[in-house]
Design a protein around this motif. Sequence first.
Motif, PDB file in Angstrom:
ATOM      1  N   GLY A   1      23.229 -32.045  69.398  1.00 50.19           N
ATOM      2  CA  GLY A   1      22.538 -32.479  70.590  1.00 50.19           C
ATOM      3  C   GLY A   1      23.493 -32.410  71.767  1.00 50.19           C
ATOM      4  N   PHE A   2      22.975 -32.521  72.999  1.00 55.64           N
ATOM      5  CA  PHE A   2      23.805 -32.850  74.166  1.00 55.64           C
ATOM      6  C   PHE A   2      24.581 -31.668  74.743  1.00 55.64           C
ATOM      7  CE2 PHE A   2      27.918 -35.453  75.215  1.00 55.64           C
ATOM      8  CZ  PHE A   2      27.455 -35.901  76.440  1.00 55.64           C
ATOM      9  N   LEU A   3      24.671 -30.532  74.025  1.00 58.90           N
ATOM     10  CA  LEU A   3      25.556 -29.458  74.480  1.00 58.90           C
ATOM     11  C   LEU A   3      24.796 -28.214  74.927  1.00 58.90           C
ATOM     12  CD1 LEU A   3      28.306 -29.475  71.685  1.00 58.90           C
ATOM     13  CD2 LEU A   3      27.932 -31.099  73.543  1.00 58.90           C
ATOM     14  N   GLY A   4      25.446 -27.452  75.789  1.00 61.83           N
ATOM     15  CA  GLY A   4      24.974 -26.144  76.192  1.00 61.83           C
ATOM     16  C   GLY A   4      26.194 -25.364  76.639  1.00 61.83           C
ATOM     17  N   ALA A   5      25.974 -24.218  77.261  1.00 62.88           N
ATOM     18  CA  ALA A   5      27.113 -23.478  77.807  1.00 62.88           C
ATOM     19  C   ALA A   5      26.672 -22.627  78.994  1.00 62.88           C
ATOM     20  CB  ALA A   5      27.765 -22.610  76.739  1.00 62.88           C
TER      21      ALA A   5
ATOM     22  N   GLY B   1      30.307 -18.893  78.911  1.00 64.14           N
ATOM     23  CA  GLY B   1      30.655 -19.521  77.637  1.00 64.14           C
ATOM     24  C   GLY B   1      31.413 -20.825  77.727  1.00 64.14           C
ATOM     25  N   GLN B   2      31.473 -21.414  78.917  1.00 64.08           N
ATOM     26  CA  GLN B   2      32.129 -22.727  78.988  1.00 64.08           C
ATOM     27  C   GLN B   2      31.128 -23.811  78.595  1.00 64.08           C
ATOM     28  OE1 GLN B   2      34.137 -22.570  83.010  1.00 64.08           O
ATOM     29  NE2 GLN B   2      35.580 -23.754  81.762  1.00 64.08           N
ATOM     30  N   THR B   3      31.592 -24.753  77.827  1.00 62.83           N
ATOM     31  CA  THR B   3      30.698 -25.809  77.342  1.00 62.83           C
ATOM     32  C   THR B   3      30.234 -26.703  78.494  1.00 62.83           C
ATOM     33  OG1 THR B   3      31.858 -25.795  75.243  1.00 62.83           O
ATOM     34  CG2 THR B   3      30.542 -27.750  75.723  1.00 62.83           C
ATOM     35  N   THR B   4      28.963 -27.048  78.446  1.00 57.99           N
ATOM     36  CA  THR B   4      28.432 -28.052  79.367  1.00 57.99           C
ATOM     37  C   THR B   4      27.795 -29.159  78.529  1.00 57.99           C
ATOM     38  OG1 THR B   4      26.403 -26.727  79.489  1.00 57.99           O
ATOM     39  CG2 THR B   4      27.897 -26.582  81.352  1.00 57.99           C
ATOM     40  N   THR B   5      27.610 -30.327  79.133  1.00 58.72           N
ATOM     41  CA  THR B   5      26.808 -31.350  78.458  1.00 58.72           C
ATOM     42  C   THR B   5      25.576 -31.621  79.314  1.00 58.72           C
ATOM     43  OG1 THR B   5      28.023 -33.195  79.465  1.00 58.72           O
ATOM     44  CG2 THR B   5      28.817 -32.403  77.336  1.00 58.72           C
ATOM     45  N   LEU B   6      24.574 -32.209  78.670  1.00 55.92           N
ATOM     46  CA  LEU B   6      23.260 -32.319  79.322  1.00 55.92           C
ATOM     47  C   LEU B   6      22.985 -33.702  79.884  1.00 55.92           C
ATOM     48  CD1 LEU B   6      21.162 -30.412  76.611  1.00 55.92           C
ATOM     49  CD2 LEU B   6      22.303 -29.460  78.620  1.00 55.92           C
ATOM     50  N   GLY B   7      24.009 -34.551  79.946  1.00 49.13           N
ATOM     51  CA  GLY B   7      23.807 -35.926  80.417  1.00 49.13           C
ATOM     52  C   GLY B   7      23.846 -36.860  79.229  1.00 49.13           C
ATOM     53  N   ARG B   8      24.405 -38.060  79.446  1.00 53.44           N
ATOM     54  CA  ARG B   8      24.518 -39.027  78.353  1.00 53.44           C
ATOM     55  C   ARG B   8      23.166 -39.234  77.695  1.00 53.44           C
ATOM     56  NH1 ARG B   8      28.917 -42.279  77.188  1.00 53.44           N
ATOM     57  NH2 ARG B   8      27.717 -42.402  75.267  1.00 53.44           N
ATOM     58  N   GLU B   9      23.203 -39.385  76.421  1.00 57.35           N
ATOM     59  CA  GLU B   9      21.993 -39.554  75.593  1.00 57.35           C
ATOM     60  C   GLU B   9      21.127 -38.296  75.601  1.00 57.35           C
ATOM     61  OE1 GLU B   9      22.041 -42.243  73.806  1.00 57.35           O
ATOM     62  OE2 GLU B   9      23.677 -43.123  74.967  1.00 57.35           O
ATOM     63  N   GLY B  10      21.739 -37.166  75.924  1.00 59.78           N
ATOM     64  CA  GLY B  10      20.969 -35.944  76.109  1.00 59.78           C
ATOM     65  C   GLY B  10      20.497 -35.255  74.829  1.00 59.78           C
ATOM     66  N   SER B  11      20.816 -35.805  73.670  1.00 59.20           N
ATOM     67  CA  SER B  11      20.405 -35.132  72.423  1.00 59.20           C
ATOM     68  C   SER B  11      18.888 -35.096  72.247  1.00 59.20           C
ATOM     69  CB  SER B  11      21.017 -35.826  71.206  1.00 59.20           C
ATOM     70  OG  SER B  11      22.406 -35.798  71.292  1.00 59.20           O
ATOM     71  N   ASP B  12      18.212 -36.086  72.775  1.00 58.64           N
ATOM     72  CA  ASP B  12      16.737 -36.067  72.718  1.00 58.64           C
ATOM     73  C   ASP B  12      16.223 -34.821  73.444  1.00 58.64           C
ATOM     74  OD1 ASP B  12      16.954 -38.622  71.714  1.00 58.64           O
ATOM     75  OD2 ASP B  12      16.347 -39.616  73.568  1.00 58.64           O
ATOM     76  N   TYR B  13      16.841 -34.563  74.566  1.00 58.02           N
ATOM     77  CA  TYR B  13      16.446 -33.415  75.377  1.00 58.02           C
ATOM     78  C   TYR B  13      16.683 -32.120  74.600  1.00 58.02           C
ATOM     79  CZ  TYR B  13      16.340 -30.463  79.640  1.00 58.02           C
ATOM     80  OH  TYR B  13      16.063 -29.515  80.589  1.00 58.02           O
ATOM     81  N   THR B  14      17.824 -32.054  73.909  1.00 55.86           N
ATOM     82  CA  THR B  14      18.109 -30.869  73.086  1.00 55.86           C
ATOM     83  C   THR B  14      16.984 -30.629  72.081  1.00 55.86           C
ATOM     84  OG1 THR B  14      20.456 -31.402  73.230  1.00 55.86           O
ATOM     85  CG2 THR B  14      19.803 -29.799  71.548  1.00 55.86           C
ATOM     86  N   ALA B  15      16.545 -31.713  71.430  1.00 53.78           N
ATOM     87  CA  ALA B  15      15.468 -31.581  70.431  1.00 53.78           C
ATOM     88  C   ALA B  15      14.224 -30.994  71.104  1.00 53.78           C
ATOM     89  CB  ALA B  15      15.164 -32.934  69.804  1.00 53.78           C
ATOM     90  N   ALA B  16      13.929 -31.466  72.314  1.00 53.72           N
ATOM     91  CA  ALA B  16      12.749 -30.973  73.032  1.00 53.72           C
ATOM     92  C   ALA B  16      12.922 -29.508  73.434  1.00 53.72           C
ATOM     93  CB  ALA B  16      12.492 -31.841  74.263  1.00 53.72           C
ATOM     94  N   ILE B  17      14.134 -29.121  73.790  1.00 50.27           N
ATOM     95  CA  ILE B  17      14.384 -27.730  74.187  1.00 50.27           C
ATOM     96  C   ILE B  17      14.115 -26.794  73.003  1.00 50.27           C
ATOM     97  CG2 ILE B  17      16.159 -26.072  74.919  1.00 50.27           C
ATOM     98  CD1 ILE B  17      17.531 -28.518  76.376  1.00 50.27           C
ATOM     99  N   PHE B  18      14.663 -27.143  71.851  1.00 48.97           N
ATOM    100  CA  PHE B  18      14.424 -26.300  70.666  1.00 48.97           C
ATOM    101  C   PHE B  18      12.938 -26.287  70.314  1.00 48.97           C
ATOM    102  CE2 PHE B  18      19.026 -26.521  69.828  1.00 48.97           C
ATOM    103  CZ  PHE B  18      19.259 -25.205  69.434  1.00 48.97           C
TER     104      PHE B  18
END
Length: 436
Positions: free
Chosen positions: A194-198, A202-219
């Motif tokens: 969760g929480f990661l992107g790039a 190719g540099q890592t970014t994060t999606l904001g604290r508690e962002g893993s929920d958002y990752t689940a929605a993106i997938f």
Amino acid sequence: MQKPYSLQVYKFGGASVKDAAGITNVVRIVREHGAPGQVLIVVSAMGKTTNALEEIYHLAFNGQEYAPKLAPLREYHARVITELFADDSAEQQEVQAEVDQLFSQLDQQLASLRQQQLHTDHYDQYYDQTVSVGELLSTRIVARALGAHWLDCRPLLRTDHTWREGRIDWPTTEHNVREHVPALLQRGPVVTQGFLGATPNGQTTTLGREGSDYTAAIFAYCLQAQAVTIWKDVAGLLNADPKFFADTVRYPEISYQETIEMAYYGASVIHPKTIKPLALRGIPLFVKSFLNPTAEGTRIGDCRHGLLAPAFIRKDGQCLISFESKDLTFISEENLEVIFGALSQARLKINMMQNSAISFSVCTDFSPYRLEKLLDLLRSQFTIRYNANLELYNIKNYDGNSIRQLTDGRELLLEQRTRQTFQFVCRATPAPAPVA
Ligand code: ASP
Ligand code: MG
């Protein structure tokens, strides 16, 4: 809309994977309670790892000794591995080697950061390179425990360069995910961070604290999943955080709309960006308890309902900033334009605002660096005062009784009401708020 993959997306937060017993429970949930079909599992960093990494990063960035804080984090992960896998098994050795490698890379990064004495303008960028390690670690361990495929989400989830709050490039992300993930899912469960992107380079970014929920929605959005389930340590979506409020009630079913508003006002149960991608594709979101996986939980979707129980939402770590024109001129549209521009440049988000003739007040999350930047930008034009260590309360679907319960005995520094929402800012209270 057709859902070609019959896919379930599960998200397990830090609390669910905080120790070996937690991870064993996650394995049991996936194996025993999983719906038939494919499953993609999004995992956060273990326990309070993200907070620990934030602290370690902060020390290194400021040229300070971080090793005494890094060592316990390393031991914590090693202990979980020891407890989870049979002694001297190939699995144990392999996962320990993966984790060791991540820790040595992290240590090198931090050591060079400590030397460099970078300007605070680079703080957010290097934050992402450091704090993202929490999810790389946890997913290595969980994937191994599940015998699942470990997927690095970063080459797939493309963002811009907004560090600590990467904005998703949807067409590229959807293309990447659809091209790579279905084939993996056909072979069995997939575990990803969760929480990661790039960024494109190719540099890592994060999606904001508690962002893993958002990752689940993106997938889920990209793969047109059947449903997303967020497994939490509470029974579902509640009208208040049980850590702060007594006698909470669970909403069995609630609309996307209501949920988005609650999340926006700071209900920590779901990351605010999670709902939109799901609503766009009509994907229901279930919030269930990992402690009681057969219990009903909450279904968030396209539904209508009558009046809901008032929701109490509290946001800590708030700061109230007031701007006053120096020469007693009125706060005008021109002034507001300057203030909003500076807030956006300093990346301070407005949680509440109000204006009077010669002053304008905003409540934002407290961040010393960002506040400093704002002061630098506006000091010459306005007299600026601020109070930190405040709390912001929102009562959604309020009534007289709920307002009384929350405001009695408190000095309100700012208050506001719309038809649905009552909001106020007050000084932090040491004790939990008294709600009947
Ligand atoms: N580990 C990250 C955090 O604690 C992301 C998440 O938990 O969703 O903020
Ligand atoms: Mg977390």
